[in-house]
Motif scaffolding. Sequence first.
Motif, short mmCIF file in Angstrom:
data_model
loop_
_atom_site.label_atom_id
_atom_site.label_comp_id
_atom_site.label_asym_id
_atom_site.label_seq_id
_atom_site.Cartn_x
_atom_site.Cartn_y
_atom_site.Cartn_z
N ARG A 255 46.72 43.77 43.19
CA ARG A 255 45.71 42.78 42.84
C ARG A 255 46.37 41.40 42.79
O ARG A 255 47.59 41.29 42.74
CB ARG A 255 45.08 43.15 41.49
N PRO A 256 45.57 40.33 42.81
CA PRO A 256 46.13 38.97 42.78
C PRO A 256 46.95 38.74 41.51
O PRO A 256 46.83 39.49 40.53
CB PRO A 256 44.90 38.07 42.82
N PRO A 257 47.78 37.71 41.48
CA PRO A 257 48.63 37.45 40.31
C PRO A 257 47.86 37.31 39.01
O PRO A 257 48.32 37.74 37.96
CB PRO A 257 49.35 36.14 40.66
N ARG A 258 46.68 36.71 39.08
CA ARG A 258 45.84 36.57 37.88
C ARG A 258 44.49 37.24 38.15
O ARG A 258 43.61 36.66 38.77
CB ARG A 258 45.63 35.10 37.53
N ALA A 259 44.35 38.47 37.68
CA ALA A 259 43.12 39.21 38.00
C ALA A 259 42.70 40.20 36.93
O ALA A 259 41.62 40.78 37.04
CB ALA A 259 43.31 39.95 39.33
N SER A 260 43.51 40.41 35.89
CA SER A 260 43.15 41.40 34.88
C SER A 260 42.45 40.72 33.71
O SER A 260 42.36 39.50 33.63
CB SER A 260 44.40 42.14 34.38
N ASP A 261 41.97 41.54 32.78
CA ASP A 261 41.36 41.00 31.57
C ASP A 261 42.38 40.84 30.46
O ASP A 261 42.02 40.61 29.30
CB ASP A 261 40.22 41.91 31.10
N GLY A 262 43.66 40.95 30.80
CA GLY A 262 44.75 40.78 29.83
C GLY A 262 45.84 41.83 29.99
O GLY A 262 46.94 41.65 29.47
N CYS A 263 45.53 42.91 30.69
CA CYS A 263 46.53 43.96 30.90
C CYS A 263 47.58 43.53 31.91
O CYS A 263 47.40 42.56 32.65
CB CYS A 263 45.84 45.23 31.40
N VAL A 264 48.69 44.29 31.93
CA VAL A 264 49.74 44.11 32.93
C VAL A 264 49.52 45.22 33.98
O VAL A 264 49.59 46.40 33.65
CB VAL A 264 51.14 44.22 32.31
N VAL A 265 49.24 44.83 35.21
CA VAL A 265 48.84 45.78 36.25
C VAL A 265 49.90 45.87 37.33
O VAL A 265 50.38 44.85 37.83
CB VAL A 265 47.49 45.38 36.86
N LEU A 266 50.27 47.10 37.69
CA LEU A 266 51.24 47.35 38.76
C LEU A 266 50.60 48.17 39.87
O LEU A 266 49.61 48.88 39.64
CB LEU A 266 52.45 48.13 38.23
N ALA A 267 51.18 48.10 41.06
CA ALA A 267 50.78 49.03 42.13
C ALA A 267 51.04 50.45 41.64
O ALA A 267 51.96 50.70 40.86
CB ALA A 267 51.60 48.74 43.39
N ASN A 268 50.22 51.39 42.08
CA ASN A 268 50.34 52.76 41.59
C ASN A 268 51.74 53.34 41.81
O ASN A 268 52.28 54.01 40.92
CB ASN A 268 49.29 53.65 42.26
N GLN A 269 52.33 53.09 42.97
CA GLN A 269 53.65 53.64 43.22
C GLN A 269 54.69 53.03 42.29
O GLN A 269 55.63 53.71 41.86
CB GLN A 269 54.06 53.44 44.68
#
Length: 414
Positions: A255-269
């Motif tokens: 996902r883009p650098p700023r796209a979550s509602d506050g969580c830290v998001v990584l690619a599944n792998q």
Amino acid sequence: MRPPSRSLAAVAVCGLLLAAGLAEAAGKAPGHLKKGIHSAGAEVRYSDSGPEPQLAKVFDAIEGNQLDLAMQQTEMLIKAYPNFRLAHLVMGDLLLARSRPLMSFGEGGGSASGEKIADLRDEAIVRLKGYRTKPPADYVPRYLLQMHPEQKHAVVVDTQKSRLYLYQNDQGTPRFVADYYITQGKLGADKAREGDKKTPIGVYHVTSSLPRKKLTDFYGSGAFPINYPNEWDKRQGRNGHGIWLHGTPSDTFSRPPRASDGCVVLANQDLDSLSKSLQIGLTPVIISNSIEWLSLDDWQSERSSLLKNVEEWRSDWESRNVDQYARHYSHKFKADGHGYKDWIEQKRKVNAGKSWIKVGTGNISMFRNPGKEEHVVVTFEQDYRSSNLSGQMKKRQYWIKESGRWKIVFEGAA
């Protein structure tokens, strides 16, 4: 030798649009280093996993006007990461450049909106900046002052760089293991309230593991909640909940650098790889707006100084000299509904009934807060024994700077 075609030159221009954002990164080390970082022979580390190495080759080829090589490298990138939208956008640009000059990055995106193109451009810039600006091997994040032996790894997040760094506990010294691209909150970092779409800044710990089968596809291959708001956040009036490390939907690589509602998001792998190092209730997750790095010598000096403060607190408690003991506590300290003065007087009464006290502090961990509020989170296994009472507990303290000294502003069960 034929001069580059207009199309090829336009592709180079597209590459330079990215390069403009990367100019400060080329050949430079990260900012926020306490001392000069490029000492002779300093080893600079580069990530050897994920799409960044291949992505860097693509843009190197584009900027070098090597269209065929750029196409080959992009095809390899897409083959390795079929859902990587940024790679498909670059391929679209390269194909379109064969027929006409390009004036901007992302023209080959077809029906993609301007907002999506901007998101992918931002992703390209932060991925390449993160790849090209690793700290040297003999520098560590300032915040990892001490991990206790059972804490095998620590996670440090740099929200400005959209990067997560994994460190191993090598007999007390943090050793770099890997780093990953991450997504943070839509409105940036420094979360303060529920729904502000920001990622918190502070010292946290992984509290549980939520497997894929218990989640919707939005969270990808799993999720690891952290303890936001922690005790310090609550004292500052911060609220909110549900801050997790989690993955991406099955049809989305990143996902883009700023796209979550506050969580830290990584690619599944990346989450799958990281999850092997996460220990529930133990692994610290330190989220910073911009990491401050220390040389190992400076890190050791700061660590020793803080350990000395903890040892003096322990020793003064054993001495039963309440005035000596009280000097380690901030005047802002509160416990059991009592302010500092009332709490100290209560300690005098309790100690008057004891002929001796022994205090053990095992498995100490210390993590410095990365935010603008200067404090250190100290956690340890307390073994308290006295002439009339004994007990064990896992204790957590928050130490702040007050009048030039480190003092305890909060303590309680961890």
